[in-house]
Write a protein that holds these residues in place. Structure first.
Motif, PDB file in Angstrom:
ATOM      1  N   GLU A 229       0.837  -1.196   0.000  1.00 14.10           N
ATOM      2  CA  GLU A 229       0.000   0.000   0.000  1.00 14.10           C
ATOM      3  C   GLU A 229       0.873   1.247   0.000  1.00 14.10           C
ATOM      4  O   GLU A 229       1.745   1.402   0.838  1.00 14.10           O
ATOM      5  N   GLY A 230       0.600   2.129  -0.961  1.00 13.95           N
ATOM      6  CA  GLY A 230       1.315   3.389  -0.991  1.00 13.95           C
ATOM      7  C   GLY A 230       2.622   3.325  -1.761  1.00 13.95           C
ATOM      8  O   GLY A 230       2.959   2.320  -2.408  1.00 13.95           O
ATOM      9  N   TRP A 231       3.364   4.416  -1.680  1.00 10.45           N
ATOM     10  CA  TRP A 231       4.603   4.588  -2.438  1.00 10.45           C
ATOM     11  C   TRP A 231       5.676   5.119  -1.505  1.00 10.45           C
ATOM     12  O   TRP A 231       5.443   6.043  -0.718  1.00 10.45           O
ATOM     13  N   VAL A 232       6.854   4.526  -1.559  1.00 13.73           N
ATOM     14  CA  VAL A 232       7.973   4.947  -0.722  1.00 13.73           C
ATOM     15  C   VAL A 232       8.815   5.953  -1.511  1.00 13.73           C
ATOM     16  O   VAL A 232       9.175   5.677  -2.659  1.00 13.73           O
ATOM     17  N   PRO A 233       9.143   7.097  -0.936  1.00 12.43           N
ATOM     18  CA  PRO A 233       9.804   8.148  -1.709  1.00 12.43           C
ATOM     19  C   PRO A 233      11.264   7.864  -2.049  1.00 12.43           C
ATOM     20  O   PRO A 233      11.939   7.074  -1.401  1.00 12.43           O
ATOM     21  N   ASN A 234      11.704   8.555  -3.071  1.00  7.19           N
ATOM     22  CA  ASN A 234      13.096   8.553  -3.514  1.00  7.19           C
ATOM     23  C   ASN A 234      13.907   9.382  -2.519  1.00  7.19           C
ATOM     24  O   ASN A 234      13.576  10.543  -2.251  1.00  7.19           O
ATOM     25  N   ILE A 235      14.973   8.805  -1.950  1.00 11.44           N
ATOM     26  CA  ILE A 235      15.786   9.548  -0.979  1.00 11.44           C
ATOM     27  C   ILE A 235      17.195   9.809  -1.499  1.00 11.44           C
ATOM     28  O   ILE A 235      18.093  10.130  -0.724  1.00 11.44           O
ATOM     29  N   THR A 236      17.389   9.657  -2.826  1.00 15.92           N
ATOM     30  CA  THR A 236      18.617  10.170  -3.444  1.00 15.92           C
ATOM     31  C   THR A 236      18.415  11.669  -3.659  1.00 15.92           C
ATOM     32  O   THR A 236      17.371  12.232  -3.328  1.00 15.92           O
ATOM     33  N   GLY A 241      16.938  16.664  -3.240  1.00 16.41           N
ATOM     34  CA  GLY A 241      17.905  17.645  -3.730  1.00 16.41           C
ATOM     35  C   GLY A 241      17.771  19.023  -3.129  1.00 16.41           C
ATOM     36  O   GLY A 241      18.758  19.753  -2.986  1.00 16.41           O
ATOM     37  N   GLU A 242      16.555  19.405  -2.748  1.00 20.47           N
ATOM     38  CA  GLU A 242      16.343  20.740  -2.191  1.00 20.47           C
ATOM     39  C   GLU A 242      16.479  20.770  -0.673  1.00 20.47           C
ATOM     40  O   GLU A 242      16.382  21.840  -0.067  1.00 20.47           O
ATOM     41  N   TRP A 243      16.693  19.598  -0.072  1.00 21.06           N
ATOM     42  CA  TRP A 243      16.838  19.548   1.388  1.00 21.06           C
ATOM     43  C   TRP A 243      18.311  19.780   1.752  1.00 21.06           C
ATOM     44  O   TRP A 243      19.215  19.259   1.102  1.00 21.06           O
ATOM     45  N   SER A 244      18.540  20.481   2.827  1.00 20.59           N
ATOM     46  CA  SER A 244      19.896  20.628   3.355  1.00 20.59           C
ATOM     47  C   SER A 244      20.202  19.451   4.281  1.00 20.59           C
ATOM     48  O   SER A 244      19.291  18.723   4.696  1.00 20.59           O
ATOM     49  N   GLU A 245      21.465  19.301   4.626  1.00 21.53           N
ATOM     50  CA  GLU A 245      21.828  18.248   5.588  1.00 21.53           C
ATOM     51  C   GLU A 245      21.083  18.460   6.903  1.00 21.53           C
ATOM     52  O   GLU A 245      20.587  17.493   7.502  1.00 21.53           O
ATOM     53  N   LYS A 246      21.012  19.704   7.350  1.00 21.45           N
ATOM     54  CA  LYS A 246      20.336  19.980   8.621  1.00 21.45           C
ATOM     55  C   LYS A 246      18.848  19.621   8.539  1.00 21.45           C
ATOM     56  O   LYS A 246      18.282  19.073   9.493  1.00 21.45           O
ATOM     57  N   GLU A 247      18.226  19.906   7.405  1.00 23.07           N
ATOM     58  CA  GLU A 247      16.810  19.580   7.255  1.00 23.07           C
ATOM     59  C   GLU A 247      16.583  18.071   7.260  1.00 23.07           C
ATOM     60  O   GLU A 247      15.593  17.584   7.812  1.00 23.07           O
ATOM     61  N   ILE A 248      17.513  17.335   6.668  1.00 26.33           N
ATOM     62  CA  ILE A 248      17.405  15.870   6.699  1.00 26.33           C
ATOM     63  C   ILE A 248      17.566  15.373   8.130  1.00 26.33           C
ATOM     64  O   ILE A 248      16.793  14.538   8.608  1.00 26.33           O
ATOM     65  N   ALA A 249      18.569  15.895   8.834  1.00 21.37           N
ATOM     66  CA  ALA A 249      18.798  15.479  10.227  1.00 21.37           C
ATOM     67  C   ALA A 249      17.603  15.846  11.105  1.00 21.37           C
ATOM     68  O   ALA A 249      17.186  15.054  11.964  1.00 21.37           O
ATOM     69  N   ASP A 250      17.029  17.024  10.891  1.00 24.85           N
ATOM     70  CA  ASP A 250      15.855  17.439  11.666  1.00 24.85           C
ATOM     71  C   ASP A 250      14.672  16.513  11.383  1.00 24.85           C
ATOM     72  O   ASP A 250      13.913  16.158  12.300  1.00 24.85           O
ATOM     73  N   PRO A 293      24.015  10.451  -5.168  1.00 25.77           N
ATOM     74  CA  PRO A 293      23.735  11.094  -6.454  1.00 25.77           C
ATOM     75  C   PRO A 293      22.273  10.908  -6.842  1.00 25.77           C
ATOM     76  O   PRO A 293      21.613   9.976  -6.383  1.00 25.77           O
ATOM     77  N   PRO A 294      21.748  11.795  -7.679  1.00 22.80           N
ATOM     78  CA  PRO A 294      20.348  11.650  -8.104  1.00 22.80           C
ATOM     79  C   PRO A 294      20.155  10.400  -8.958  1.00 22.80           C
ATOM     80  O   PRO A 294      20.941  10.135  -9.868  1.00 22.80           O
ATOM     81  N   VAL A 295      19.147   9.627  -8.629  1.00 18.57           N
ATOM     82  CA  VAL A 295      18.834   8.398  -9.365  1.00 18.57           C
ATOM     83  C   VAL A 295      17.340   8.386  -9.664  1.00 18.57           C
ATOM     84  O   VAL A 295      16.520   8.603  -8.765  1.00 18.57           O
ATOM     85  N   ASP A 296      16.994   8.157 -10.905  1.00 18.71           N
ATOM     86  CA  ASP A 296      15.589   8.044 -11.273  1.00 18.71           C
ATOM     87  C   ASP A 296      15.039   6.702 -10.810  1.00 18.71           C
ATOM     88  O   ASP A 296      15.627   5.657 -11.090  1.00 18.71           O
ATOM     89  N   GLY A 297      13.924   6.744 -10.123  1.00 17.73           N
ATOM     90  CA  GLY A 297      13.266   5.526  -9.693  1.00 17.73           C
ATOM     91  C   GLY A 297      12.049   5.233 -10.546  1.00 17.73           C
ATOM     92  O   GLY A 297      11.789   5.924 -11.538  1.00 17.73           O
ATOM     93  N   PRO A 298      11.303   4.216 -10.170  1.00 17.16           N
ATOM     94  CA  PRO A 298      10.061   3.914 -10.879  1.00 17.16           C
ATOM     95  C   PRO A 298       9.106   5.106 -10.811  1.00 17.16           C
ATOM     96  O   PRO A 298       9.155   5.903  -9.873  1.00 17.16           O
ATOM     97  N   THR A 299       8.247   5.215 -11.802  1.00 12.27           N
ATOM     98  CA  THR A 299       7.271   6.301 -11.822  1.00 12.27           C
ATOM     99  C   THR A 299       6.100   5.974 -10.911  1.00 12.27           C
ATOM    100  O   THR A 299       5.440   4.949 -11.098  1.00 12.27           O
TER     101      THR A 299
END
Length: 308
Positions: A229-236, A241-250, A293-299
């Protein structure tokens, strides 16, 4: 002539069975475990990184340390039920030895010498440091014993044949320990170790092939929820890409996203675990994730617009 054909067919079948039996033989971790004083604080950190309570805590009760199991885990191969890993001597792991636990976590082998199904993410855990796994075992022994035997998995044939898992392991487990990258910082290496190993982030955040193995070229690129159920997001960097390290840690501490949304679904209990980590370990995980690095996942499927 017919007799010779039948005999030849029988011999081929016996030989094939012998090869299958040899290839799928469970192999416990062959390593000496010298006596050492366990580090319970490290064991607790490993417990939280590994998200043990997310799967093994008794469902529908508030105590994340009551590890009586029972949570159903859906998959394309059937439904698995998380086992009791409390120190209960009858229904849990109270009678296990340290080597039993290390072989279970790092090789997916039960104390009885059978394969565990890879719903137990040992395909990631196998890169862990043995001492970290030993500390985890020592920490688990300090938690409450919870009686209650978990029901058997609901798996159709042939997925219910544990011996087949030996072939899966040959295909999808390389057996190697984590090797630090000398060109990277100690923080990055710590993050890589936690994310790829005990944190087993790729187990949910990667698409899988028809045999249930992670598609290496799209590791961390998101995909269908393994539970159906549902879709798991791309975390590359394709997804973060628009998140900072601090935002990821937060986010790993609070579940709050930069745009104001909050973690939902299966990620909510994960955040509860990660919030217990040291700030340094969350920062290390964030540094590693930011470096992917950025990686394209399934649509992902299109969301339905309005209507019933």
């Amino acid at each position: 002539m017919l007799r010779r054909t039948l005999l030849a067919t029988l011999l081929v079948a016996v030989a094939a069975l012998g090869v299958f039996w040899w290839l799928t033989a469970p192999a416990a971790l062959a390593i000496a475990l010298p006596s050492r004083a366990p580090d319970l604080a490290n064991g607790q950190e490993i417990f939280n990184v590994g998200g043990c309570s997310s799967c093994h805590a008794v469902p529908s009760q508030p105590d994340r340390l009551r590890l009586g199991g029972g949570l159903p885990l859906g998959s394309p191969f059937g439904t698995f039920y998380a086992p009791n890993i409390s120190p209960d001597p009858t229904d849990g792991i109270g009678r296990w030895g340290e080597s039993d636990f290390v072989s279970a976590v790092m090789r997916g082998i039960s104390p009885e010498g059978a394969h565990y199904f890879p719903a137990f993410p040992y395909a990631s855990y196998h890169i862990a440091k043995v001492d970290d796994v030993r500390d985890l075992f020592a920490y688990l022994k300090t938690l409450p014993a919870v009686p209650g035997r978990v029901r058997n998995h609901d798996l159709p044939f042939p997925f219910n044949i544990r011996r087949n898992v030996g072939i899966w392991k040959l295909l999808f487990m390389d057996g190697g320990p984590f090797v630090p990258d000398a060109t990277r910082s100690s923080q990055w290496n710590r993050g890589a170790y936690l994310v790829n190993g005990l944190g087993h982030c790729a187990e949910c955040h990667s698409p899988r092939n028809l045999l249930g193995g992670i598609i290496t070229a799209q590791r961390f690129a998101g995909g269908p929820n393994p539970e159906g159920e549902g879709w798991v997001p791309n975390i590359t960097q394709k997804g973060l890409g628009e998140w900072s390290e601090k935002e990821i840690a937060d986010f790993l501490e609070t579940g709050e996203m930069p745009e104001g949304d909050t973690a939902s679904g299966a990620m909510r209990p994960v955040i509860k675990n990660l919030a217990q980590l040291t700030a340094e370990d969350r920062a290390a995980m964030a540094a590693y994730l930011k470096s992917l690095p950025p990686v394209d996942g399934p649509t992902p499927p299109k969301r339905k617009q309005g209507g019933a």
